[in-house]
Design a protein around this motif. Structure first.
Motif, PDB file in Angstrom:
ATOM      1  N   GLU A  64      65.969 -12.789  41.401  1.00  0.00           N
ATOM      2  CA  GLU A  64      65.338 -12.209  40.189  1.00  0.00           C
ATOM      3  C   GLU A  64      65.708 -10.722  40.181  1.00  0.00           C
ATOM      4  N   ASP A  65      65.701  -9.896  41.185  1.00  0.00           N
ATOM      5  CA  ASP A  65      66.001  -8.586  41.193  1.00  0.00           C
ATOM      6  C   ASP A  65      67.316  -8.012  40.466  1.00  0.00           C
ATOM      7  N   ILE A  66      68.362  -8.894  40.596  1.00  0.00           N
ATOM      8  CA  ILE A  66      69.770  -8.938  39.931  1.00  0.00           C
ATOM      9  C   ILE A  66      69.361  -9.105  38.477  1.00  0.00           C
ATOM     10  N   LEU A  67      68.897 -10.015  38.257  1.00  0.00           N
ATOM     11  CA  LEU A  67      68.608 -10.589  36.984  1.00  0.00           C
ATOM     12  C   LEU A  67      67.930  -9.526  36.154  1.00  0.00           C
ATOM     13  N   ARG A  68      67.078  -9.040  36.800  1.00  0.00           N
ATOM     14  CA  ARG A  68      66.228  -7.822  35.947  1.00  0.00           C
ATOM     15  C   ARG A  68      66.973  -6.727  36.037  1.00  0.00           C
ATOM     16  N   LEU A  69      67.855  -6.575  36.795  1.00  0.00           N
ATOM     17  CA  LEU A  69      68.822  -4.991  36.584  1.00  0.00           C
ATOM     18  C   LEU A  69      69.850  -5.376  35.556  1.00  0.00           C
ATOM     19  N   VAL A  70      70.430  -6.678  35.447  1.00  0.00           N
ATOM     20  CA  VAL A  70      71.493  -6.953  34.401  1.00  0.00           C
ATOM     21  C   VAL A  70      70.607  -7.101  33.024  1.00  0.00           C
ATOM     22  N   VAL A  71      69.644  -7.444  32.835  1.00  0.00           N
ATOM     23  CA  VAL A  71      68.923  -7.470  31.728  1.00  0.00           C
ATOM     24  C   VAL A  71      68.591  -5.868  31.293  1.00  0.00           C
ATOM     25  N   GLY A  72      67.964  -5.020  32.100  1.00  0.00           N
ATOM     26  CA  GLY A  72      67.746  -3.767  31.846  1.00  0.00           C
ATOM     27  C   GLY A  72      68.905  -2.841  31.484  1.00  0.00           C
ATOM     28  N   LEU A  73      70.204  -3.189  31.920  1.00  0.00           N
ATOM     29  CA  LEU A  73      71.449  -2.508  31.685  1.00  0.00           C
ATOM     30  C   LEU A  73      71.786  -3.397  30.349  1.00  0.00           C
ATOM     31  N   SER A  74      71.770  -4.407  29.895  1.00  0.00           N
ATOM     32  CA  SER A  74      71.856  -4.956  28.694  1.00  0.00           C
ATOM     33  C   SER A  74      71.249  -4.335  27.318  1.00  0.00           C
ATOM     34  N   PHE A  75      69.940  -3.807  27.812  1.00  0.00           N
ATOM     35  CA  PHE A  75      69.350  -3.022  26.717  1.00  0.00           C
ATOM     36  C   PHE A  75      69.911  -1.865  26.463  1.00  0.00           C
ATOM     37  N   PHE A  76      70.591  -1.145  27.537  1.00  0.00           N
ATOM     38  CA  PHE A  76      71.381   0.042  27.206  1.00  0.00           C
ATOM     39  C   PHE A  76      72.696  -0.286  26.385  1.00  0.00           C
ATOM     40  N   GLY A  77      73.280  -1.255  26.821  1.00  0.00           N
ATOM     41  CA  GLY A  77      74.493  -1.782  26.135  1.00  0.00           C
ATOM     42  C   GLY A  77      74.357  -2.075  24.761  1.00  0.00           C
ATOM     43  N   PHE A  78      73.311  -2.700  24.374  1.00  0.00           N
ATOM     44  CA  PHE A  78      73.097  -3.099  22.907  1.00  0.00           C
ATOM     45  C   PHE A  78      72.319  -1.747  22.018  1.00  0.00           C
ATOM     46  N   ALA A  79      71.755  -0.914  22.899  1.00  0.00           N
ATOM     47  CA  ALA A  79      71.439   0.299  22.287  1.00  0.00           C
ATOM     48  C   ALA A  79      72.777   1.155  21.877  1.00  0.00           C
ATOM     49  N   TRP A  80      73.679   1.139  22.963  1.00  0.00           N
ATOM     50  CA  TRP A  80      74.873   2.165  22.563  1.00  0.00           C
ATOM     51  C   TRP A  80      75.591   1.337  21.515  1.00  0.00           C
ATOM     52  N   TRP A  81      76.016  -0.017  21.538  1.00  0.00           N
ATOM     53  CA  TRP A  81      76.299  -0.715  20.500  1.00  0.00           C
ATOM     54  C   TRP A  81      76.052  -0.422  19.207  1.00  0.00           C
TER      55      TRP A  81
END
Length: 81
Positions: A64-81
């Protein structure tokens, strides 16, 4: 707060001003409102059904900790995109 209320609130807030909302607004100027609403509902159901299914599978495979980190980083990735 229940998962239903929390997901409803967050998805509602995230969707305000989004591309899908703008496309629905544009389509509503050209087509009957109930046809546009039916299409938006069907598309939303399919997209979110896939997201929920992927989340359930990933929950079994990734901690769960890793999944939460990946999901959080994906928000930044989609925002940048």
């Amino acid at each position: 707060m229940s998962a239903f209320v929390l997901s409803t609130l967050l998805i509602f807030l995230a969707g305000i001003g989004g591309k899908s909302q703008l496309v629905a607004l544009w389509f509503a100027t050209r087509y009957r409102w109930w046809i546009v609403l039916a299409g938006v509902t069907a598309a939303t159901l399919v997209v979110h059904l896939g997201s929920v299914a992927a989340g359930r599978v990933l929950d079994e495979v990734i901690p769960e900790d890793i999944l939460r980190l990946v999901v959080g980083l994906s928000f930044f990735g989609f925002a940048w995109w």
